[in-house]
Design an enzyme around this catalytic site. Sequence first.
Site, mmCIF file in Angstrom:
data_model
loop_
_atom_site.group_PDB
_atom_site.id
_atom_site.type_symbol
_atom_site.label_atom_id
_atom_site.label_comp_id
_atom_site.label_asym_id
_atom_site.label_seq_id
_atom_site.Cartn_x
_atom_site.Cartn_y
_atom_site.Cartn_z
ATOM 1 N N ASN A 204 0.863 -1.177 0.000
ATOM 2 C CA ASN A 204 0.000 0.000 0.000
ATOM 3 C C ASN A 204 0.903 1.231 0.000
ATOM 4 O O ASN A 204 2.133 1.124 0.117
ATOM 5 C CB ASN A 204 -0.969 -0.012 1.186
ATOM 6 N N SER A 206 1.460 3.629 2.130
ATOM 7 C CA SER A 206 2.236 3.853 3.348
ATOM 8 C C SER A 206 3.449 2.936 3.390
ATOM 9 O O SER A 206 4.567 3.366 3.734
ATOM 10 C CB SER A 206 1.362 3.616 4.582
ATOM 11 N N GLU A 207 3.251 1.668 3.043
ATOM 12 C CA GLU A 207 4.362 0.719 3.007
ATOM 13 C C GLU A 207 5.386 1.120 1.952
ATOM 14 O O GLU A 207 6.594 1.015 2.161
ATOM 15 C CB GLU A 207 3.840 -0.689 2.736
ATOM 16 N N ASP A 273 -5.373 -9.026 1.695
ATOM 17 C CA ASP A 273 -5.357 -10.450 1.345
ATOM 18 C C ASP A 273 -6.234 -10.714 0.128
ATOM 19 O O ASP A 273 -5.877 -11.509 -0.753
ATOM 20 C CB ASP A 273 -5.860 -11.285 2.523
#
Length: 482
Positions: A204, A206-207, A273
């Site tokens: 995502n 942020s990651e 997931d």
Amino acid sequence: MGQYFLWRFAMRLEAPDFSKTKILVIGDLMLDRYWHGDTSRISPESPVPVVNVNQVEDRPGGAANVALNLVELGSQVTLCGITGDDQEAEQLESILTSKSIHCIFEKRDNQTTITKLRVISRNQQLIRLDFEKDFSLLNSINYQLLDISLENYDLIILSDYLKGTLGNPQEIIQQAQNLNIPVVIDPKGTDFSKYKGATLLTPNQSEFELIAGKVTDDNDLLCKADRLQSDLQLEALLVTRSEKGMMLIQKGKEPYLQPTQAKEIADVTGAGDTVIATLAATYAATKDLVFSSKLANLAAGVVISKLGTAAVSRTELQIEIDGLTAAKHGVVNEEELIALIESAKDKQETIVMTNGCFDILHPGHAAYLKDAASLGDRLIVAVNSDDSVKRLKGETRPINPLEHRMEMLASLSGVDWVVPFTEDTPERIIGRCLPDILVKGGDYKAEDIAGYKDVTQNGGQVSILQFKEGYSTTKMIEKIKQ
């Protein structure tokens, strides 16, 4: 980095047959436990609600939820991971095997299976309690003990939750590379170098920013993604961006921007997931990452409307596809329009497009648009923004603001979709829409019309229609002044 483009489906927009796809999932395993009950009073001991638990529910979590999502779609799934040698591991395995998931667990007697307990009342999560004592694994999963033959699988998913199972994924990535098997990874942490050589990562935003740095805008995201993709020798990178949708960057191809599918959010638990499972299963079946990311985006929209970790079936996915392709009429934004065009193309409908200011709508406009609509199945009208009209027509124009002009056009029976554009010419938006027939009214040479080159190079045609005589917005304004 080039302009964004949205892929046009050459096939009918339909969820593929996942039943022949064989997928191996390796990752951190968890048991998600839910206690449901009613809340009617506050505890006299402290200001917290008292929940009268009347239902206990266990669901697969982490990599196990990825496997469950895959099997719900119809894929054949093998799941590998580390658990404790305890009752929770037995419960997790029992649930998964009942869903026809082949489980290969490395059970360690010095570990306890990760369990996450959520207390739910009136469809609201009140608290989450995590049981994962001492599950900071010093030794990652032992691939040699798994006794699996990678060549039997179409695709491998590595589902990393930073619990230690995938502390050293290079061994499995390199084996897969030698066998030409795609490896798709849901990454975590601040070190992505361990994923070097994978086919696709799905962080995502942020990651992604933890690795590449803070992103200022879309172009900055593209530049940073391109650099990361090159450094890690990835085939592709899919960055999920919450309400902004997804961005797919593939080596040697134009980036693909996928707008989000707006939904009422019940719970985002496990949405990642669902994204990686749907994307992987679709890619295993079709080998098309753009198509795969589109279906993954639709599946994410379904699962966030459910409470807790959940899966999306192929039937639910097809219903979502059918809903997306249902014809919408009237004023739309550019991203909505592109999706609608894709749907119309899938149905072999002929798209006609025209443009103009349409400041004061008169019978000449109505007749022209009726003639344009008769040339195909769908008519798009692109309308100049107020600033664009002012630059073209002078400071006193437009008479009617953009919103009013678009609503009037949308009320005409022959007009399907009305979309604004801000430039002086509609060349850019025509280049995105690529209609089958581009229509313009007046005394023009076809090759002088904005969008001519893009449309004709795409196999479309440009048509000139004559306006109905006796009507002119400029003359009407002059008459009003007099």
